[in-house]
Each structure stands twice: as C-alpha cells, then as structure tokens.
Design a protein around this motif. Structure first.
Motif, PDB file in Angstrom:
ATOM      1  N   GLY A  50     -53.470 -37.479  -2.516  1.00  0.00           N
ATOM      2  CA  GLY A  50     -52.218 -38.039  -2.768  1.00  0.00           C
ATOM      3  C   GLY A  50     -51.005 -37.756  -1.878  1.00  0.00           C
ATOM      4  O   GLY A  50     -51.303 -37.481  -0.698  1.00  0.00           O
ATOM      5  N   TYR A  51     -49.788 -37.868  -2.236  1.00  0.00           N
ATOM      6  CA  TYR A  51     -48.683 -37.789  -1.399  1.00  0.00           C
ATOM      7  C   TYR A  51     -48.639 -36.396  -0.630  1.00  0.00           C
ATOM      8  O   TYR A  51     -48.059 -36.350   0.233  1.00  0.00           O
ATOM      9  N   ALA A  52     -49.128 -35.625  -1.076  1.00  0.00           N
ATOM     10  CA  ALA A  52     -49.197 -33.974  -0.470  1.00  0.00           C
ATOM     11  C   ALA A  52     -49.962 -33.613   0.617  1.00  0.00           C
ATOM     12  O   ALA A  52     -49.994 -32.726   1.069  1.00  0.00           O
ATOM     13  N   THR A  53     -50.754 -34.604   0.835  1.00  0.00           N
ATOM     14  CA  THR A  53     -51.828 -34.412   1.944  1.00  0.00           C
ATOM     15  C   THR A  53     -51.314 -33.839   3.048  1.00  0.00           C
ATOM     16  O   THR A  53     -51.520 -32.902   3.422  1.00  0.00           O
ATOM     17  N   PRO A  54     -50.412 -34.524   3.536  1.00  0.00           N
ATOM     18  CA  PRO A  54     -49.815 -34.139   5.070  1.00  0.00           C
ATOM     19  C   PRO A  54     -49.186 -32.666   4.860  1.00  0.00           C
ATOM     20  O   PRO A  54     -49.094 -31.911   5.750  1.00  0.00           O
ATOM     21  N   TYR A  55     -48.357 -32.529   3.776  1.00  0.00           N
ATOM     22  CA  TYR A  55     -47.679 -31.173   3.439  1.00  0.00           C
ATOM     23  C   TYR A  55     -48.728 -29.818   3.483  1.00  0.00           C
ATOM     24  O   TYR A  55     -48.332 -28.982   4.111  1.00  0.00           O
ATOM     25  N   VAL A  56     -49.746 -30.337   2.872  1.00  0.00           N
ATOM     26  CA  VAL A  56     -50.721 -29.280   2.499  1.00  0.00           C
ATOM     27  C   VAL A  56     -51.394 -28.888   3.638  1.00  0.00           C
ATOM     28  O   VAL A  56     -51.984 -27.775   4.216  1.00  0.00           O
TER      29      VAL A  56
END
Length: 163
Positions: A50-56
């Motif tokens: 989801g949206y958190a992919t690049p953050y994580v």
C-alpha cells in the motif's frame, strides 16, 4: 513360472532412476506449492504493502524490522490465527445456501477493521522511528525514499535501504 516373472523385471538402475525422478518431481511440486502458499514472489508482496511501501522500504533493514516488530507486538492488531479465522468465516459465508450478503459484510467489516488497526499501529511505529532521526539521518532517509518511489523493477539485494 516364478523364474519367468523374474526375467521380465527391468534392471536395478531403472528402479533407481524412477525413484530419483519421483523424488525430483516431488521436490518441484513442493517448491511450487510453497511459492503458491506464500503468495508469490517477494516483489509481488511489495506491491501489496500500500501507500507505506516507500516509507518502509527506505528504512535501513534493522529499522524496518523494528517497525514490523512493533506492529506484530501491538495488541490491537489481529494476529495470523485471527486473520485465518476471518478467511475461514468468509469461505463459510460464501459457501452458505442460501447466500447471506449480511454474513459476508460482517466478515468484510472485521477484516477492514483489522487492516485499519494494523495501519494505525504501523504508522505509530514508523513515526517513532523517524522522530528519532537527526537532520542528516532524515535527509538521507528522504533520499532513499525518493529512490524507492522512482524504482520500477524488482528491488536488488544489498540496495540503498539495506546500507
């Protein structure tokens, strides 16, 4: 008559070859089954984050593990057995005759609630980690995030986030 049936048997090496072939076929079947049960390649899972992919993914490996560990230990997030129970409940609801859309909706609502709680726990854990960064660490992190966001192909082992 017993002597004739012994002569019709093939050589011992054929039996060995058949046993080895069977073993290899079972090994391949096991690999394929494991691949299917695991949900496909790791790169396909990456797309499902989801949206958190690049953050994580931009976090160094040890900090990613810390974030995921905090989420797993969060008491509000459904564990694996609860998620499996919901999938089983959905299979039962979809298999019921007559079909009961309300029963399906109840399972969907439970799954949605669990996903929301997991997302909230993940956001809290991620923010705790990022809050601990100094200005230079945060600037490096932003650079890695931009790299993750621009990446088109599969992630290579030893990439920038693992350094």
């Amino acid at each position: 008559m017993g002597a004739q049936s012994d002569k019709r048997r093939g050589p011992a090496w054929v039996k060995v070859l058949l046993a080895v072939s069977l073993g290899l076929n079972l090994a391949v079947a096991g690999v394929v089954a494991g691949f299917v049960l695991r949900g496909g390649p790791q790169d396909a899972r990456r797309a499902n984050m989801g949206y958190a992919t690049p953050y994580v993914l931009a976090l160094p490996r040890e900090l990613r593990r810390e974030v995921f560990g905090k989420v797993r230990r969060d008491g509000t997030v459904p564990d694996r057995s609860a998620r499996r129970a919901n999938y089983s409940a959905m299979i039962n609801a979809l298999s019921a005759t007559p079909f009961d859309a309300n029963a399906v909706q109840i399972v969907l609502d439970r799954q949605s609630d669990g996903a929301s709680r997991a997302q909230a726990a993940g956001q809290t854990a991620w923010l705790e980690v990022v809050t601990g960064f100094d200005d230079a660490e945060r600037a490096n992190y932003v650079t890695r995030m931009k790299e993750e966001m621009s990446r088109k192909g599969p992630r290579r082992k030893g990439g920038s986030a693992d350094k």
